[in-house]
Write an enzyme that holds these catalytic residues in place. Structure first.
Site, PDB file in Angstrom:
ATOM      1  CB  CYS A   3      42.596  42.785  41.258  1.00 33.69           C
ATOM      2  SG  CYS A   3      40.937  42.539  40.603  1.00 33.69           S
ATOM      3  CB  CYS A   6      42.499  45.901  38.379  1.00 31.64           C
ATOM      4  SG  CYS A   6      41.659  44.330  38.610  1.00 31.64           S
TER       5      CYS A   6
END
Length: 363
Positions: free
Chosen positions: A99, A196
């Site tokens: 991410c 995330c």
């Protein structure tokens, strides 16, 4: 002073980062990355609406603009698909590390540069070191208990050069106190613990939504059946709990030491360095992102977050692959895990040199 885009999640760390940059006189704009909306009824909470409200409250207090940037499509293709396919293939992916490279310092950084910003700031507990004529490096955060440099291991050199980590020199308690001093509305907000940008969703529930259960046998190292599992993708190497197999005697626990993908069997062994499959002396790390080329012969390797970095000999194999020979056996390595690579002792293991994925593991 610089024009900086702050990735504002709604949490206290990124809020404190924005406050510090504003105090320092930079031209600051905040961006909330809208990466995920739980419209598929996966069990759990996806608090993006509340996070946006918290981010907006911070921006009002600081007198800065908040932009909500819709990145749902990019997040699904760059992070969620990687996560699902990794577990489907039997590896152990890390969506948080990807991410950072693909979203915060990938898509968002591209957006920032297009909009005339010079850098993207985050609330990571890490620091940046610029060496003239050589490049930029990530350093560990001052708060060793919160150090998040591991999650930045796959960043490319050009991304690191545009990254700003305002809270890297202070501790978590100091961040809380800073947020109180600025009167930020989320000063006491609890840290998120979910995947995330997805929220408070259990990984098992998330995976079950995309990967059907595939029951099979749980066996010991001799092949004796100990029980049944619902799917190999629901387990990780070294896992002590969740397999629901009772220990045969007091003080000795079963742990996951392997997965037989062909026979769909989960393999358990006892905790201990002499248990086959649990500890490894060498590994091959591939798809390595180097901040320093070439990597030195002696490095420190951190196989996962919260694991200690260990000394290793690093041998290039070509095609961005390196063989790591550890000075001491390392517990519970898993294919697909991210390994962060740091400079050795003269740097006190502070400087991040890059990272890659475990492709081969040898006992």
């Amino acid at each position: 002073m610089a024009k900086i885009l702050v990735a504002l999640s709604g949490g206290v760390d990124s809020a404190a980062a924005a406050a510090l940059l504003t105090q320092q006189g930079h031209e600051v704009v905040a961006a909330y990355m809208k990466n995920w909306v739980n419209d598929e009824n996966i069990p759990g909470e996806c608090p993006w609406e509340r996070d946006i409200e918290d981010a907006l409250g911070v921006c009002r207090k600081l007198g800065i603009e908040l932009r909500v940037v819709d990145l749902i499509e990019q997040y699904r293709s760059r992070v969620v698909d990687y996560l699902i396919e990794g577990y489907r293939s039997g590896s152990t992916p890390n969506p948080d590390v990807l991410c950072n490279r693909e979203m915060k310092f990938g898509v968002l950084l591209d957006y920032a540069l297009e909009q005339g910003f010079s850098a993207v700031a985050t609330g990571h507990y890490a620091n940046r070191l610029d060496i003239p004529g050589e490049g930029s490096y990530v350093l560990r955060g001052a708060d060793r208990n919160k150090d998040q440099s591991y999650f930045l291991a796959l960043m490319r050199p050009e991304q690191v050069a545009r990254a700003v980590f305002p809270v890297g020199q202070i501790t978590k308690p100091e961040v809380r106190e800073l947020a109180r001093r600025f009167g930020l509305p989320n000063a006491e907000k609890k840290d998120s613990q979910g995947i995330c940008f997805i929220g408070q969703v259990k990984m098992s529930d998330f995976l079950r939504h995309y990967l059907p259960d595939n029951p099979g046998d749980i066996v010991d190292l001799q092949g004796r059946v100990l029980g049944r599992h619902d799917g190999l993708h629901l387990f990780t190497m070294g896992q002590r709990k969740g397999h629901h197999v009772a220990s045969p005697r007091e003080g000795v626990a079963y742990v996951v030491v392997g997965k037989d993908l062909k026979k769909n069997r989960l393999i358990l062994g006892y905790e201990g360095q002499d248990t086959p499959g649990l500890y490894s002396r060498s590994a091959v790390v591939g798809s390595v992102t180097n901040l320093l080329r070439p990597l030195p012969e002696r490095i420190m390797a951190q196989p996962r977050y919260r694991a200690p970095a260990v000394h290793a000999t690093c041998t290039p194999l070509g095609q961005n692959k390196y063989r790591l020979d550890f000075d001491e056996p390392v517990r519970a390595l898993a294919l697909g895990q991210v390994c962060a690579l740091y400079a050795p002792d003269e740097d006190r293991g502070e400087r991040l040199l890059g990272g890659g994925f475990f492709e081969e593991i040898s006992v």
